[in-house]
Design a protein around this motif. Structure first.
Motif, PDB file in Angstrom:
ATOM      1  N   SER A  16       0.844  -1.186   0.000  1.00 29.06           N
ATOM      2  CA  SER A  16       0.000   0.000   0.000  1.00 29.06           C
ATOM      3  C   SER A  16       0.883   1.240   0.000  1.00 29.06           C
ATOM      4  CB  SER A  16      -0.852  -0.025   1.267  1.00 29.06           C
ATOM      5  OG  SER A  16       0.002  -0.134   2.414  1.00 29.06           O
ATOM      6  N   ALA A  17       0.252   2.406   0.095  1.00 29.08           N
ATOM      7  CA  ALA A  17       1.035   3.631   0.220  1.00 29.08           C
ATOM      8  C   ALA A  17       1.918   3.579   1.465  1.00 29.08           C
ATOM      9  CB  ALA A  17       0.105   4.837   0.279  1.00 29.08           C
ATOM     10  N   ALA A  18       1.361   3.085   2.570  1.00 28.01           N
ATOM     11  CA  ALA A  18       2.143   2.981   3.804  1.00 28.01           C
ATOM     12  C   ALA A  18       3.254   1.950   3.664  1.00 28.01           C
ATOM     13  CB  ALA A  18       1.232   2.615   4.971  1.00 28.01           C
ATOM     14  N   GLY A  19       2.931   0.790   3.090  1.00 32.04           N
ATOM     15  CA  GLY A  19       3.928  -0.262   2.930  1.00 32.04           C
ATOM     16  C   GLY A  19       5.055   0.142   2.013  1.00 32.04           C
ATOM     17  N   LEU A  20       4.713   0.775   0.883  1.00 30.94           N
ATOM     18  CA  LEU A  20       5.750   1.220  -0.041  1.00 30.94           C
ATOM     19  C   LEU A  20       6.609   2.306   0.585  1.00 30.94           C
ATOM     20  CD1 LEU A  20       7.052   1.133  -2.840  1.00 30.94           C
ATOM     21  CD2 LEU A  20       5.352   2.831  -3.588  1.00 30.94           C
ATOM     22  N   ALA A  21       5.983   3.236   1.305  1.00 31.16           N
ATOM     23  CA  ALA A  21       6.760   4.284   1.972  1.00 31.16           C
ATOM     24  C   ALA A  21       7.737   3.681   2.969  1.00 31.16           C
ATOM     25  CB  ALA A  21       5.818   5.264   2.674  1.00 31.16           C
ATOM     26  N   ALA A  36      11.146  -8.009   1.952  1.00 28.98           N
ATOM     27  CA  ALA A  36       9.972  -8.564   1.286  1.00 28.98           C
ATOM     28  C   ALA A  36       8.802  -7.596   1.428  1.00 28.98           C
ATOM     29  CB  ALA A  36       9.595  -9.916   1.881  1.00 28.98           C
ATOM     30  N   LEU A  37       8.062  -7.413   0.324  1.00 30.56           N
ATOM     31  CA  LEU A  37       6.855  -6.602   0.323  1.00 30.56           C
ATOM     32  C   LEU A  37       5.717  -7.487  -0.164  1.00 30.56           C
ATOM     33  CD1 LEU A  37       5.463  -3.841   0.682  1.00 30.56           C
ATOM     34  CD2 LEU A  37       6.076  -3.323  -1.695  1.00 30.56           C
ATOM     35  N   VAL A  38       4.742  -7.726   0.707  1.00 32.33           N
ATOM     36  CA  VAL A  38       3.654  -8.661   0.430  1.00 32.33           C
ATOM     37  C   VAL A  38       2.377  -7.879   0.166  1.00 32.33           C
ATOM     38  CG1 VAL A  38       2.290 -10.588   1.337  1.00 32.33           C
ATOM     39  CG2 VAL A  38       4.729 -10.373   1.937  1.00 32.33           C
ATOM     40  N   GLY A  39       1.714  -8.153  -0.969  1.00 34.68           N
ATOM     41  CA  GLY A  39       0.500  -7.425  -1.317  1.00 34.68           C
ATOM     42  C   GLY A  39      -0.635  -8.348  -1.707  1.00 34.68           C
ATOM     43  N   ARG A  40      -1.819  -8.100  -1.156  1.00 31.43           N
ATOM     44  CA  ARG A  40      -2.985  -8.934  -1.448  1.00 31.43           C
ATOM     45  C   ARG A  40      -3.425  -8.827  -2.892  1.00 31.43           C
ATOM     46  NH1 ARG A  40      -8.078  -7.675  -2.125  1.00 31.43           N
ATOM     47  NH2 ARG A  40      -7.724  -5.527  -1.444  1.00 31.43           N
ATOM     48  N   PRO A  44       0.742  -3.758  -8.721  1.00 22.38           N
ATOM     49  CA  PRO A  44       1.791  -3.102  -7.938  1.00 22.38           C
ATOM     50  C   PRO A  44       1.194  -1.938  -7.156  1.00 22.38           C
ATOM     51  CG  PRO A  44       2.491  -3.434 -10.213  1.00 22.38           C
ATOM     52  CD  PRO A  44       1.032  -3.732 -10.174  1.00 22.38           C
ATOM     53  N   PRO A  45       1.906  -1.403  -6.162  1.00 28.52           N
ATOM     54  CA  PRO A  45       1.340  -0.347  -5.317  1.00 28.52           C
ATOM     55  C   PRO A  45       0.790   0.826  -6.122  1.00 28.52           C
ATOM     56  CG  PRO A  45       3.393  -1.142  -4.382  1.00 28.52           C
ATOM     57  CD  PRO A  45       3.261  -1.796  -5.714  1.00 28.52           C
ATOM     58  N   TYR A  46      -0.428   1.245  -5.765  1.00 29.06           N
ATOM     59  CA  TYR A  46      -1.076   2.358  -6.467  1.00 29.06           C
ATOM     60  C   TYR A  46      -1.780   3.262  -5.466  1.00 29.06           C
ATOM     61  CZ  TYR A  46      -5.340  -0.467  -5.967  1.00 29.06           C
ATOM     62  OH  TYR A  46      -6.391  -1.200  -5.461  1.00 29.06           O
ATOM     63  N   ASP A  47      -2.202   4.430  -5.964  1.00 36.41           N
ATOM     64  CA  ASP A  47      -2.823   5.447  -5.128  1.00 36.41           C
ATOM     65  C   ASP A  47      -4.336   5.230  -5.068  1.00 36.41           C
ATOM     66  OD1 ASP A  47      -2.310   7.556  -3.485  1.00 36.41           O
ATOM     67  OD2 ASP A  47      -2.274   9.084  -5.057  1.00 36.41           O
ATOM     68  N   VAL A 110       6.834  -4.639   9.373  1.00 38.37           N
ATOM     69  CA  VAL A 110       5.927  -3.496   9.282  1.00 38.37           C
ATOM     70  C   VAL A 110       4.577  -4.015   8.788  1.00 38.37           C
ATOM     71  CG1 VAL A 110       5.428  -1.253   8.246  1.00 38.37           C
ATOM     72  CG2 VAL A 110       7.790  -1.865   8.811  1.00 38.37           C
ATOM     73  N   ILE A 111       3.541  -3.791   9.571  1.00 37.97           N
ATOM     74  CA  ILE A 111       2.185  -4.210   9.221  1.00 37.97           C
ATOM     75  C   ILE A 111       1.465  -3.015   8.604  1.00 37.97           C
ATOM     76  CG2 ILE A 111      -0.035  -5.022  10.115  1.00 37.97           C
ATOM     77  CD1 ILE A 111       1.585  -6.331  12.420  1.00 37.97           C
ATOM     78  N   ALA A 112       1.084  -3.152   7.335  1.00 45.30           N
ATOM     79  CA  ALA A 112       0.412  -2.064   6.617  1.00 45.30           C
ATOM     80  C   ALA A 112      -0.726  -2.645   5.782  1.00 45.30           C
ATOM     81  CB  ALA A 112       1.410  -1.316   5.738  1.00 45.30           C
ATOM     82  N   THR A 113      -1.547  -3.476   6.427  1.00 42.40           N
ATOM     83  CA  THR A 113      -2.581  -4.235   5.705  1.00 42.40           C
ATOM     84  C   THR A 113      -3.876  -3.459   5.491  1.00 42.40           C
ATOM     85  OG1 THR A 113      -3.026  -5.291   7.852  1.00 42.40           O
ATOM     86  CG2 THR A 113      -1.787  -6.545   6.234  1.00 42.40           C
ATOM     87  N   GLY A 114      -3.956  -2.229   5.958  1.00 41.55           N
ATOM     88  CA  GLY A 114      -5.076  -1.378   5.612  1.00 41.55           C
ATOM     89  C   GLY A 114      -6.409  -1.841   6.170  1.00 41.55           C
ATOM     90  N   VAL A 115      -7.456  -1.495   5.441  1.00 45.43           N
ATOM     91  CA  VAL A 115      -8.826  -1.786   5.863  1.00 45.43           C
ATOM     92  C   VAL A 115      -9.593  -2.410   4.702  1.00 45.43           C
ATOM     93  CG1 VAL A 115      -8.884   0.092   7.555  1.00 45.43           C
ATOM     94  CG2 VAL A 115      -9.627   0.535   5.212  1.00 45.43           C
TER      95      VAL A 115
END
Length: 396
Positions: A16-21, A36-40, A44-47, A110-115
């Motif tokens: 996410s924005a937080a994870g990428l930052a 490692a960057l894990v995305g559901r 790729p990360p977007y706004d 770093v946990i940035a799994t959002g909502v």
């Protein structure tokens, strides 16, 4: 809660924005180990803010939402795991288990799994939408055009922005809200009443103080919304925008404290070597003296950076004490705010006027300035109040 040596293996859960930052900040700070960057999602990360505005209206195509070009992502030397979810965390063994059956070891996390969006019981019907990710926005965009009937359940910022975008496309929009005014709990009665007038002036059928009884369907496709008073609102599509829930289920047996988000200290630390950032993080804000969880884009990026810095330099952690900022675009109006507006004791127009449609509202709690919001004002008129909020003053 902080650890006392830099991490050797870092996992960021949430592309996410937080994870990428967080990932970018770690590299800038000098971390050169495995990352490692894990995305559901498969993307790729977007706004996300443009989804309810520029993407939904058709002004932007999906590619424009990308947070970074592919070359910039490649330069981070990430172990990028897209289309993959974290399913469990063990803080004892320092292991993140993934949906593909694999596991990642870490000593910095770093946990940035959002909502995720809250849903109504009949959200599985065709024509019923939520709006959280890019695919959601594109699915709804394909349905919106002149003459289409859209019912939006929930007049928060998301619902209001979608109503605005849909009207711009010529759709007939009904906007439903259980409260007497949209957003009044956050921005106050006067601003809520002003926004209600703006929506109605742009052809939105805004109905407040109403409750949804059920979604009406025919052959598995939604055809309307029935209200608690028996009224039936015909609909070709329904957007459910009734709030969100933090993505914390995968942390059930982790030992972390979860209470409407991952509970962190003032440094965004949830446990030794474990930090949280963005929409999923609930942290103790040292300036406002309260625990808060902020679902706004700017905060996500700022907290991702702050968490990464504290993870990389645990011997000299810095409190995360931002002046939260958010914005919204509705029917051509720019709404911007700094600070903590909720729970205010007073909301007073201090510049401009509601009659002009250009104004700035100051929010105070126990005589202290805690936030400001502007509608239709130049950004510089708002920014000068930011320092006053940070100083705990009565005004600039």
């Amino acid at each position: 809660m902080t650890q006392h040596r830099p991490p050797r293996r870092v996992v960021v859960v949430g592309a996410s924005a937080a994870g990428l930052a967080a990932a970018e900040t770690l590299r800038r700070e000098g971390y050169d180990g495995p990352l490692a960057l894990v995305g559901r999602e498969a993307h790729p990360p977007y706004d996300r803010p443009p989804l309810s505005k520029q993407v939904l209206s058709g002004a932007w195509e999906p590619e424009r939402t990308a947070l970074r070009p592919a070359a910039d992502l490649a330069a981070l030397d990430l172990d990028l795991r897209l289309d993959t979810s974290a399913t469990a965390l063990s803080t004892d063994t320092r292991t993140v288990t993934l949906s593909d059956g694999s596991a990642l070891d870490y000593d910095g996390l770093v946990i940035a799994t959002g909502v995720r969006p809250r849903r109504l019981p009949q959200c599985e019907l065709r024509g019923v939408h939520v709006l959280r990710d890019l695919d959601d926005a594109l699915a709804l965009r394909d349905r919106l055009r002149s003459g289409r009937r859209l019912v939006v359940v929930g007049a928060g910022f998301l619902g209001a922005e979608v109503a605005s975008s849909a009207r711009a496309l010529g759709a007939d929009v009904t906007l439903l809200e259980t409260a007497p005014l949209p957003l009044a709990h956050a921005v106050g009665h006067e601003v809520g009443a002003h926004l209600a007038r703006v929506h109605r002036a742009h052809g939105v059928d805004l109905r407040t103080g109403v409750k949804v009884d059920e979604l009406v369907a025919d052959a598995g496709r939604v055809t309307g919304v029935r209200l608690a008073d028996g009224a039936l609102l015909p609909a070709d599509d329904v957007l459910v925008a009734i709030g969100s829930e933090p993505n914390t289920e995968w942390l059930a047996d982790s030992g972390l404290r979860v209470a409407d988000g991952v509970v962190c200290d003032q440094y965004s630390a949830a446990a030794p070597g474990v930090y949280a950032a963005g929409d999923v993080a609930r942290w103790q804000h040292p300036l406002f003296g309260t625990s808060m969880r902020v679902e706004h884009r700017t905060n996500a990026a700022e907290q991702g950076m702050a968490a990464a810095r504290n993870l990389f330099s645990p011997e000299r952690p810095r409190p995360f004490a931002p002046i939260p900022y958010f914005w919204s675009d509705q029917h051509g109006l720019k709404i911007q705010a700094y600070g903590h507006l909720r729970g205010h004791d007073e909301a007073r127009v201090v510049e401009g006027s509601l009659a002009e449609g250009r104004f700035l509202v100051a929010y105070r709690s126990r005589a202290r300035l805690t936030g400001v919001l502007s509608v239709g004002m130049p950004p510089k008129e708002l920014r000068r109040w930011r320092a006053a909020i940070a100083a705990g003053a009565d005004g600039p």
